[in-house]
Each structure stands twice: as C-alpha cells, then as structure tokens.
Enzyme design. Structure first.
Site, short mmCIF file in Angstrom:
data_model
loop_
_atom_site.label_atom_id
_atom_site.label_comp_id
_atom_site.label_asym_id
_atom_site.label_seq_id
_atom_site.Cartn_x
_atom_site.Cartn_y
_atom_site.Cartn_z
CE LYS A 118 -4.27 -1.95 0.59
NZ LYS A 118 -5.67 -1.97 0.84
CE LYS A 200 -6.40 -9.13 -3.04
NZ LYS A 200 -6.97 -9.04 -1.75
CE LYS A 203 -13.19 -3.81 -1.04
NZ LYS A 203 -12.04 -3.76 -0.19
P1 ATP Z 1 -8.28 -3.77 -1.86
O1 ATP Z 1 -8.28 -3.93 -3.34
O2 ATP Z 1 -8.77 -2.44 -1.37
O3 ATP Z 1 -7.02 -4.24 -1.19
P2 ATP Z 1 -9.72 -6.23 -1.63
O4 ATP Z 1 -10.76 -6.38 -2.69
O5 ATP Z 1 -8.45 -6.99 -1.81
O6 ATP Z 1 -9.43 -4.72 -1.35
P3 ATP Z 1 -10.15 -6.46 1.25
O7 ATP Z 1 -11.07 -5.42 1.78
O8 ATP Z 1 -8.68 -6.32 1.51
O9 ATP Z 1 -10.44 -6.69 -0.31
O10 ATP Z 1 -10.60 -7.88 1.77
C1 ATP Z 1 -11.82 -8.22 2.34
C2 ATP Z 1 -11.88 -9.71 2.52
O11 ATP Z 1 -12.06 -10.33 1.24
C3 ATP Z 1 -10.61 -10.31 3.11
O12 ATP Z 1 -10.95 -11.33 4.02
C4 ATP Z 1 -9.89 -10.87 1.91
O13 ATP Z 1 -9.05 -11.93 2.25
C5 ATP Z 1 -11.04 -11.29 1.00
N1 ATP Z 1 -10.68 -11.21 -0.41
C6 ATP Z 1 -10.33 -10.08 -1.08
N2 ATP Z 1 -10.09 -10.33 -2.38
C7 ATP Z 1 -10.29 -11.66 -2.54
C8 ATP Z 1 -10.19 -12.55 -3.67
N3 ATP Z 1 -9.84 -12.12 -4.88
N4 ATP Z 1 -10.46 -13.86 -3.48
C9 ATP Z 1 -10.81 -14.32 -2.27
N5 ATP Z 1 -10.92 -13.54 -1.15
C10 ATP Z 1 -10.67 -12.23 -1.28
#
Ligand code: ATP
Ligand code: LTN
Length: 335
Positions: A118, A200, A203
């Site tokens: 980040k 992965k 968002k």
């Molecule tokens: P950012 O892009 O802002 O880092 P993110 O989409 O990766 O956000 P988080 O808010 O960090 O999501 O994660 C929320 C939850 O969703 C966490 O428990 C994380 O492990 C899970 N998660 C996020 N992305 C994935 C994915 N692609 N597949 C499975 N689990 C996910």
C-alpha cells in the site's frame, strides 16, 4: 445469548468499506461469514476506522459504509444471531489499538507486506495509520476473545502478528487475551482478476473489467465475463497455463456448488464463448436475490440504524470487559 450459545467458539471478522464489494470478497470472505453463523458465536464489523489509512472522499465514504452494511445483511448476515456493527461506533477499538501500539515493535510492523504494497500504491500518503493498521486489527480481534478469524490468505500475516502481540502481553501480565486462529475457507480462497488471472481480483484495480461487483447490473456482469481473458486451447478443463479458465471453473463451482468434474463434463465439446456466457448467467442468478434485498434495505435507513445501534451496544458491553481487564493489569487507576 443462551447457555449453549455461550459455549460455542467465538468468531470475529471485519471488512473495509473502501469501495464496491466484489465477487472475490463475496466468495472469499462473505459467503463463509454467512455459513459460520449457525455453528459459532459470530461478531462482525465494517472496519471503517481502517479505511481512512487511504484518503476517502467524505460523501462517497459515508455511502460506502452504509452500502457495505446493507449489502452484508442482504447477503445473509443475521444481526439476531451475529451482532454486526460499525467499528467507529465502538470506542474500545481505538482505545485498545493505542495500548497495543505500545506492545508492538517497529520492526514487526515494517515487515508487513500489505504495508509495503500500500505504501507503493499510495506513495504520496504513507501515513502512520497505514503503518500501525495491524495493531488496530489486533485490537478488533482480541477485544472479543475470538477463537477463530475467517480471512482470505492475504490477511494471514496480520493474524500472525495479532497472535504475537497477544502472547507478548499475556507473557508480561498473565493470561489476558485468548490466542486466535485463522480460519481460511476451502472454496473461493482466492478469486483471480478476469483480465490478469495471475493476480487476485481486487476492488482497487483500476481496470473495471478485472472485477465483478455484487451490485453490478446483469448486462455489466455478462459483458465482463464475455471479455474475461482465457487461453488458446479452447477446452473447458483445469490445466497448467490455463489460469483464466481455471479461475472461471472455480467461480462456476463456487456459485453453483457443482464440482470441477461435473462442470468439465457439462462443457465437453463446447467452446469458451458458451462457457463464459454460462458462468456470467450463473453469477447473475446468484446475485439477483441479493441485489433485490439490498435495494429494499438501503431504502430503509431506520431499519439499518436500529440494527447497527443494537449491535454496537452489544459489542461495547462485551469489549469493555476486556479493555477494563487490560487497563487494570497495566496499572491504570480505575474510573
Ligand atoms: P483492496 O483492493 O482495497 O485491497 P480487496 O478487494 O483486496 O481490497 P479487502 O477489503 O482487503 O479486499 O478484503 C476483504 C476480505 O475479502 C478479506 O478477508 C480478503 O481476504 C477477502 N478477499 C479479497 N479479495 C479476494 C479474492 N480475490 N479472493 C478471495 N478472497 C478475497
Ligand atoms: N484488514 C482486513 C479487515 C479487517 C479485519 C479485522 C479482518 C479489519 N479488522 C479483524 C479480520 C479481523 C482486510 O483488509 N481485509
């Protein structure tokens, strides 16, 4: 809470309201939260304090918090079974986070890969909150004496640190915190990007075609799946170098409950075009009832308010017990 409910293990988890909730978040986190509600004492939160480690536009932020809250209820979080609150409404979180900051080492926080990632992404705003983010996450978990914490693989390092902080504190002052364990679901642990299936689904990815939001309209979902990156083999089966198709089969399996073999047999002799359409349709069907419930909930502010108020009161009562114990052990004068 009844006598038997009292004996169930405690689960705590939270999610940041930092944008639209994606299919990755749903299959990787949310769906497990819903399933766990019957067998455990679950406590869930919208981690809005964590979200300001990245700059937020006030109007959009307020909307994102409410949207996330309503969406989670629409997905099946039942506040009668599982208190579900907004983190900033329960002041014990920020208080314990400060205390734990003083029992967390600079070196430990420097090793967190999320901090490194980040900091690179937001090079113009590497604030102290981004650095101490894991102490707040540790406070969230330890306040409720949680046994298990459902998270995606990407959060495992933060949970390890939580355990280290808790063990260190217990070592100095005697048994104060329960040592929590990570709970990583078998299905949907890592949903990949539709545009670069080696990364992965996230968002915060600028390419909107790389993720599907739970609240995307049906034709947007169909368009995103039709554009999904695949390979040139044109056979619907799991294989090496077929990251795109592997991911689509994984998604199909998660949303329909069918096994990989069943899916492969069903699409034997069919092309990728047909398969992508079928995955898109399955996802549209999965999110349709969620979207309908969301539309009703988001229009009913009074209902939402009642749910998050009631849950915050419960969470405050429970977490205050742990905080009081901590303050006493450290030597603070009781109020
Ligand atoms: P950012 O892009 O802002 O880092 P993110 O989409 O990766 O956000 P988080 O808010 O960090 O999501 O994660 C929320 C939850 O969703 C966490 O428990 C994380 O492990 C899970 N998660 C996020 N992305 C994935 C994915 N692609 N597949 C499975 N689990 C996910
Ligand atoms: N850091 C997590 C969100 C989060 C969390 C928590 C998860 C905040 N506090 C406590 C589990 C337990 C994330 O970014 N996904």
């Amino acid at each position: 809470m009844s006598e038997t409910a009292e004996k169930k293990k405690v689960i705590f988890s939270a999610i940041q309201p930092s944008g639209t909730i994606t299919l990755g978040n749903y299959l990787g986190a949310l769906q497990n939260w819903v399933k766990l509600q019957d067998d455990y004492n679950c406590i869930y939160a919208v981690a809005d304090l964590h979200a300001i480690t990245v700059r937020q536009d006030p109007k959009a932020f307020r909307q994102n918090i409410l949207n996330a809250y309503a969406l989670f209820i629409a997905c099946g979080i039942d506040t009668e079974k599982s208190p579900f609150f907004i983190q900033s409404h329960v002041h014990t979180h920020a208080e314990l986070a400060w205390v734990l900051n003083c029992y967390t080492q600079f070196g430990e926080l420097s090793r967190m890969t999320q901090f490194k990632d980040k900091s690179q992404k937001h090079a113009d705003n590497i604030n102290a909150g981004l650095f101490t983010y894991p102490s707040l996450m540790a406070a969230d978990i330890l306040l409720y004496q949680a046994d298990l914490v459902p998270i995606g693989i990407d959060q495992k390092q933060h949970l390890e640190l939580t355990r280290n902080i808790a063990e260190r504190f217990n070592g100095i002052y005697g048994n104060t915190f329960r040592i929590p364990e990570a709970y990583i679901g078998e299905t949907g642990a890592k949903i990949m990007s539709l545009q670069d299936p080696t990364k992965k689904m996230s968002k915060s990815d600028e390419n909107v075609n790389s993720w599907v939001a739970i609240l995307d309209k049906p034709d947007t979902i169909m368009k995103k799946f039709k554009r999904a990156v695949t390979d040139s083999e044109a056979r619907v089966c799991v294989g090496e170098g077929k990251d795109g198709i592997n991911n689509l089969i994984g998604i199909m399996s998660c949303v329909t409950g069918k096994t990989t073999d069943e899916i492969t047999a069903e699409f034997e002799g069919k092309g990728y075009g047909d398969f992508k359409t079928a995955v898109g349709e399955a996802v549209v069907e999965k999110v349709r009832p969620i979207q309908e419930r969301f539309d009703r909930l988001i229009a009913d502010k009074a209902y939402l308010e009642e749910q998050y108020r009631k849950s915050a009161e419960f969470a405050l009562r429970l977490s205050q017990r742990t905080l009081d114990k901590v303050m006493k052990k450290i030597g603070y004068v009781a109020r």
